[in-house]
Motif scaffolding. Structure first.
Motif, short mmCIF file in Angstrom:
data_model
loop_
_atom_site.label_atom_id
_atom_site.label_comp_id
_atom_site.label_asym_id
_atom_site.label_seq_id
_atom_site.Cartn_x
_atom_site.Cartn_y
_atom_site.Cartn_z
N PRO A 29 14.19 18.07 -34.21
CA PRO A 29 15.28 17.02 -33.79
C PRO A 29 14.48 15.80 -33.51
N ASP A 30 13.22 15.81 -33.82
CA ASP A 30 12.30 14.40 -33.60
C ASP A 30 12.53 13.36 -34.59
N ARG A 31 13.36 13.91 -35.60
CA ARG A 31 13.97 13.02 -36.63
C ARG A 31 15.33 12.36 -36.43
N TYR A 32 15.84 12.69 -35.10
CA TYR A 32 17.13 12.43 -34.75
C TYR A 32 17.31 11.73 -33.39
N ALA A 33 18.16 11.04 -33.07
CA ALA A 33 18.60 10.95 -31.75
C ALA A 33 19.32 11.90 -31.23
N ILE A 34 19.24 12.32 -30.10
CA ILE A 34 19.74 13.63 -29.31
C ILE A 34 20.58 13.09 -28.12
N GLY A 35 21.64 13.18 -28.01
CA GLY A 35 22.61 12.84 -26.99
C GLY A 35 23.17 14.24 -26.12
N ILE A 51 18.33 10.19 -26.25
CA ILE A 51 16.82 9.76 -26.52
C ILE A 51 17.03 9.60 -27.80
N SER A 52 16.39 8.27 -28.20
CA SER A 52 16.38 7.61 -29.60
C SER A 52 15.34 8.47 -30.64
N ARG A 53 15.55 8.51 -31.77
CA ARG A 53 14.46 8.74 -32.80
C ARG A 53 13.26 8.11 -32.51
N GLY A 54 12.12 8.87 -32.27
CA GLY A 54 10.90 8.52 -31.92
C GLY A 54 10.68 7.82 -30.57
N ASP A 55 11.69 8.31 -29.74
CA ASP A 55 11.67 8.20 -28.21
C ASP A 55 11.52 6.63 -27.98
N VAL A 56 12.33 5.60 -28.91
CA VAL A 56 12.06 4.21 -28.52
C VAL A 56 12.86 3.83 -27.31
N SER A 57 13.87 4.48 -27.06
CA SER A 57 14.49 4.16 -25.86
C SER A 57 15.40 5.31 -25.49
N THR A 58 15.93 5.32 -24.16
CA THR A 58 16.97 6.11 -23.48
C THR A 58 18.07 5.58 -23.08
N TYR A 102 22.05 6.42 -34.67
CA TYR A 102 22.22 6.02 -33.43
C TYR A 102 21.31 4.82 -33.02
N ILE A 103 21.95 3.80 -32.52
CA ILE A 103 21.71 2.38 -32.13
C ILE A 103 20.66 2.69 -30.88
N SER A 104 19.70 2.30 -30.94
CA SER A 104 18.73 2.63 -29.76
C SER A 104 19.30 1.94 -28.57
N GLY A 105 19.31 2.58 -27.51
CA GLY A 105 19.86 1.92 -26.21
C GLY A 105 21.40 1.64 -26.03
#
Length: 126
Positions: A29-35, A51-58, A102-105
């Motif tokens: 799951p770290d390769r995907y955004a999880i909603g 939460i975005s891929r790479g935890d860039v944003s929530t 998914y587009i971060s944020g």
């Protein structure tokens, strides 16, 4: 093979807390955004947090900001939703799902997500 399973729901009084878990199997799951999403009877499914891929944003829906927190534990292939100060209007079936684009944020549109779990019931009642 790629699947998510939610757990941690239950019955809680208003003002109480629950921690939902979204466990992945068959993929990382770290390769995907999880909603996280929720759906109450007779209502549309709505995005709650992501939460975005790479935890860039929530992302948090306005209705849950300041009360819910999303996080990852990559070692356990699990995403969590900590739910505090629960309200009766939080009552719903909660689902998690994954998105590779998914587009971060941004608001997590359910149509952009897949590998849906079966959901876990959250009931907030006095």
């Amino acid at each position: 093979q790629s699947q998510l399973v939610e757990s941690g729901g239950g019955l809680v009084q208003p003002g109480g807390s629950l921690r939902l878990s979204c466990a992945a199997s068959g993929f990382a799951p770290d390769r995907y955004a999880i909603g996280w999403f929720r759906q109450a009877p007779g209502k549309e499914r709505e995005g709650v947090s992501c939460i975005s891929r790479g935890d860039v944003s929530t992302y948090y829906a306005d209705s849950v900001k300041g009360r819910f927190t999303i996080s990852r534990d990559n070692a356990k292939n699990t995403v969590y939703l900590q739910m505090n100060s629960l309200k009766t209007e939080d009552t719903a079936v909660y689902y998690c799902a994954a998105s590779p684009w998914y587009i971060s944020g941004s608001y997590p549109h359910p149509s952009d997500f897949g590998s849906w779990g079966p959901g876990t019931q959250v009931t907030v009642s006095s």
